[in-house]
Scaffold this motif. Structure first.
Motif, PDB file in Angstrom:
ATOM      1  N   UNK A  46       0.740  -1.254  -0.252  1.00 57.40           N
ATOM      2  CA  UNK A  46      -0.025  -0.051  -0.022  1.00 57.40           C
ATOM      3  C   UNK A  46       0.791   1.312  -0.027  1.00 57.40           C
ATOM      4  N   UNK A  47       0.478   2.456  -0.396  1.00 54.49           N
ATOM      5  CA  UNK A  47       1.104   3.446  -0.615  1.00 54.49           C
ATOM      6  C   UNK A  47       1.403   4.003   0.813  1.00 54.49           C
ATOM      7  N   UNK A  48       2.645   4.504   1.101  1.00 57.37           N
ATOM      8  CA  UNK A  48       3.146   4.902   2.305  1.00 57.37           C
ATOM      9  C   UNK A  48       3.204   3.794   3.565  1.00 57.37           C
ATOM     10  N   UNK A  49       3.424   2.422   3.181  1.00 64.65           N
ATOM     11  CA  UNK A  49       3.669   1.422   3.801  1.00 64.65           C
ATOM     12  C   UNK A  49       5.059   1.242   3.734  1.00 64.65           C
ATOM     13  N   UNK A  50       5.803   0.641   4.913  1.00 65.16           N
ATOM     14  CA  UNK A  50       6.917  -0.037   4.822  1.00 65.16           C
ATOM     15  C   UNK A  50       6.947  -1.257   3.988  1.00 65.16           C
TER      16      UNK A  50
END
Length: 162
Positions: free
Chosen positions: A41-45
């Motif tokens: 997902x966007x902005x996930x590590x």
């Protein structure tokens, strides 16, 4: 005399990947199957997909379990580097999860699964979907069809399970 059916072992079959196909035989119910996305997902590590996978396994075990054994599609060669990395991460997560809980797991070679369901060890994706449908299932994609095939193989060939 007890007329209740003997509960069966809960068996989980997986086709590991960004889109993971799954099929599960519950203790007293029918086979459930589907697929789940572990796309980053966007902005996930980078490790979040693996945490989501582990949480998903735990929830599946809680709702239907305890899971007695896990069978998965064993991939020896990937066409792409990214797919190989995702598979390796999911495998590490799966094996760690199983080890922590004492749940045995084992891979089944791709050719074995394809030959079992279609009679052809190098069957194309659509043939796997069609063969699963002939067996009364309605997979949405080849990942789900592969998981169904693994589960049927494990049950019908008694691949170490009852």
């Amino acid at each position: 005399m007890n007329n209740k059916p003997t509960p069966r072992l809960v068996i989980l079959a997986l086709d590991l990947g960004t889109t993971t196909g799954w099929a599960l035989r519950s203790a007293n119910g029918p086979v459930a199957h589907g697929f789940v996305s572990f796309k980053s997902q966007r902005f996930e590590g980078g490790g979040m997909r693996y945490l989501r996978f582990t949480n998903w396994l735990t929830e599946l075990d809680r709702l239907s379990g305890p899971i007695a054994t896990i069978w998965y599609e064993e991939i020896r060669r990937h066409a792409g580097t990214d797919a190989a990395h995702v598979y390796g991460g999911l495998m590490a997560s799966l094996t760690s999860w199983g080890e922590l809980r004492g749940v045995p797991y084992e891979g089944v070679p791709v050719g074995t699964i394809k030959k079992y369901l279609t009679g052809q060890g190098n069957a194309p994706k659509q043939a796997m979907i069609d063969a699963a449908r002939k067996r009364g299932f309605n997979p949405a994609d080849d990942n789900e069809a592969d998981a169904i095939a693994i589960l049927l193989w494990a049950i019908e060939t008694n691949g170490g399970v009852a």
